[in-house]
Write an enzyme that holds these catalytic residues in place. Sequence first.
Site, short mmCIF file in Angstrom:
data_model
loop_
_atom_site.label_atom_id
_atom_site.label_comp_id
_atom_site.label_asym_id
_atom_site.label_seq_id
_atom_site.Cartn_x
_atom_site.Cartn_y
_atom_site.Cartn_z
N LYS A 11 6.71 -6.94 3.16
CA LYS A 11 5.50 -6.94 2.32
C LYS A 11 5.78 -7.37 0.87
CE LYS A 11 3.02 -3.40 5.02
NZ LYS A 11 2.32 -2.09 4.93
N TYR A 51 -5.74 -6.92 8.79
CA TYR A 51 -5.87 -5.46 8.77
C TYR A 51 -7.29 -5.00 9.11
CZ TYR A 51 -1.20 -4.09 7.05
OH TYR A 51 0.14 -3.80 6.93
N PHE A 59 -8.72 3.01 1.74
CA PHE A 59 -7.68 2.23 1.04
C PHE A 59 -7.72 0.75 1.42
CE2 PHE A 59 -5.77 4.30 4.80
CZ PHE A 59 -5.38 3.17 5.52
N ARG A 104 11.77 2.38 4.81
CA ARG A 104 10.79 2.94 3.87
C ARG A 104 11.41 4.03 3.00
NH1 ARG A 104 5.68 2.55 8.08
NH2 ARG A 104 4.73 0.65 7.20
N ASN A 114 4.61 -0.05 0.98
CA ASN A 114 5.69 0.55 1.76
C ASN A 114 6.58 -0.46 2.47
OD1 ASN A 114 3.89 -0.20 3.71
ND2 ASN A 114 3.50 1.85 4.52
N HIS A 117 5.65 -3.96 7.59
CA HIS A 117 4.69 -3.70 8.66
C HIS A 117 5.41 -3.90 9.97
CE1 HIS A 117 1.25 -4.08 11.37
NE2 HIS A 117 1.89 -5.11 11.88
N GLU A 128 -0.64 -9.94 17.18
CA GLU A 128 -0.12 -10.24 15.84
C GLU A 128 0.86 -11.41 15.86
OE1 GLU A 128 -0.69 -5.63 14.28
OE2 GLU A 128 1.34 -6.41 14.47
P1 DAT Z 1 1.81 1.75 9.44
O1 DAT Z 1 1.99 0.60 8.46
O2 DAT Z 1 2.95 2.73 9.35
O3 DAT Z 1 1.55 1.28 10.85
P2 DAT Z 1 -1.03 2.37 9.26
O4 DAT Z 1 -1.22 1.38 10.35
O5 DAT Z 1 -1.62 3.73 9.42
O6 DAT Z 1 0.54 2.57 8.94
O7 DAT Z 1 -1.61 1.80 7.89
C1 DAT Z 1 -1.46 0.41 7.58
C2 DAT Z 1 -1.10 0.29 6.12
O8 DAT Z 1 -2.19 0.78 5.32
C3 DAT Z 1 0.10 1.12 5.66
O9 DAT Z 1 1.34 0.51 5.94
C4 DAT Z 1 -0.15 1.24 4.20
C5 DAT Z 1 -1.67 1.39 4.14
N1 DAT Z 1 -2.04 2.82 4.12
C6 DAT Z 1 -2.05 3.67 5.17
N2 DAT Z 1 -2.43 4.91 4.80
C7 DAT Z 1 -2.66 4.84 3.46
C8 DAT Z 1 -3.07 5.77 2.46
N3 DAT Z 1 -3.33 7.04 2.77
N4 DAT Z 1 -3.20 5.32 1.18
C9 DAT Z 1 -2.96 4.04 0.85
N5 DAT Z 1 -2.57 3.09 1.75
C10 DAT Z 1 -2.41 3.49 3.03
MG MG Z 2 -0.05 0.28 11.68
#
Ligand code: DAT
Ligand code: MG
Length: 140
Positions: A11, A51, A59, A104, A114, A117, A128
Amino acid sequence: MALERTFSIIKPDATRRNLTGAINAKFEEAGLRIVAQKRIHLTKAQAGEFYAVHAERPFYDELCEFMASAPIVCQVLEGEGAIAKNREVMGATNPADAAPGTIRAEFAESVGENSVHGSDAPETAAVEIAYFFSGLELVG
Ligand code: DAT
Ligand code: MG
């Protein structure tokens, strides 16, 4: 366990800090082979499409802005149980919860920024990979 492919993104927070090589080393040390890789700069609309599953989350707008804020490195990783293995190497979404030694834990700046992905299931991996790469670009 079967040979599997998963989709990965390094990222903007990580490309900005020149961490592509350090993150790739983590993948390779874990036995994941980088079978496709390219650096691109998404528009906010393209980030939003990628996304889309998170469109209703609070968010979402911040996430799309962030993903379009600098270049990313899109990758296909291959290995035994690659989807689960990659999630393990990545660590938990929130770096505060990520196990020591994970990408991470070592590199992420916050839950939003973070560093990586990774696909979460075979179905999402297939979608994807096809979104970012043609079959000709996958070199096992
Ligand atoms: P992951 O990337 O571990 O699969 P996810 O699919 O739940 O996690 O979320 C996608 C992305 O969205 C994540 O990498 C960062 C962002 N994100 C998730 N939860 C968040 C939060 N509480 N606040 C801000 N950004 C968030
Ligand atoms: Mg995810």
